[in-house]
Design an enzyme around this catalytic site. Sequence first.
Site, short mmCIF file in Angstrom:
data_model
loop_
_atom_site.label_atom_id
_atom_site.label_comp_id
_atom_site.label_asym_id
_atom_site.label_seq_id
_atom_site.Cartn_x
_atom_site.Cartn_y
_atom_site.Cartn_z
N CYS A 1 0.83 -1.20 0.00
CA CYS A 1 0.00 0.00 0.00
C CYS A 1 0.87 1.26 0.00
O CYS A 1 1.74 1.41 0.86
CB CYS A 1 -0.93 0.01 1.21
N LYS B 1 1.30 -9.25 -0.28
CA LYS B 1 1.13 -8.37 -1.45
C LYS B 1 2.24 -7.33 -1.45
O LYS B 1 2.43 -6.62 -0.45
CB LYS B 1 -0.25 -7.68 -1.42
#
Length: 326
Positions: free
Chosen positions: A103, A142
């Site tokens: 992110c 991720k």
Amino acid sequence: MNTIKIGNVEIRKTAALAPMASVADRAYREICKEWGACYMVGELASAKALTFSDRKTEELLFVSDAERPMAVQLFGNEPDVMAKGAEKALKYRPDILDLNMGCPVPKVAGNGAGSALMKDPLLAYEIVKAVVSVSNVPVTVKIRKGWDENSVNAVPFAKLMEKAGAAAITVHGRTKNQMYRPFSDSTIIKAVKEAVSVPVIGNGDILTAEDAARMYEETGCDLVMVGRGSYGNPFLFRQIKTYLETGVIPPLPPLPERLAVMRKQVELAVRYKGEYIGMRESRRTASYYLKGIGGAAKLRAACGQLKTMEDLDNIIAMALSHGERH
């Protein structure tokens, strides 16, 4: 139909829904699932907030049977806190736990979590190890291409995450500093795929069925993940699935059907969050569905004032009278 396995979780090899804060809520996920999303990851939740039993954070972790297979996603930068957060998250019975190390937004990366962890691979390794040690479901990670163009480290980073026990790795083909522009780099996804033995999920710039097929072809990835391309367009998942199976892309549903799907999504949001929050959060949802319709600017302005389902029905009536632009 081809499938992949993440740990013991079997997933159809079509297209997954990406985790998107303030977008990929339960209503959105259930609609995308209806239209063919094969796997989804929920909105990112703070492990630290979870350890304080933050009710709002706990709401992000709810998993309905209609959404499975599904992962919940945690972020944080302290191994022990991430492990404690993971233990709390497991009570919601996710199929997979996903750890966010990609992110780019300041309130996450600026606090040493998300993509900031790509600057500290050893800390990231300790986090994954700590979470794997308490988890009874597969743990995935991720990541991005790197922090910036001078520190592109997705390949060694992914190898380290695999060593720590990650069962799959999702790669977004941009650095943190690139945010969401320019184009996603498929070569880095391919390089990660060639470097690790666990499944690799490719993410970035999947806007059409052809984009998904190209990602599979160019990178050899095990699964593609759709993010912004699905805004107001859950129909993309069916297009991808059909194209991969038959080589034919079905057209979008006619306007009345698309608007009925929009209405259903807003209805679900109101059911799950109450009218006040559900309607206000649906203002953006509705405006995405109205893209490409005649008089869209006026309709989007009306979306900005949405307060009730009656307001939405008025917008739908206006949209149907305008019809689609040709």
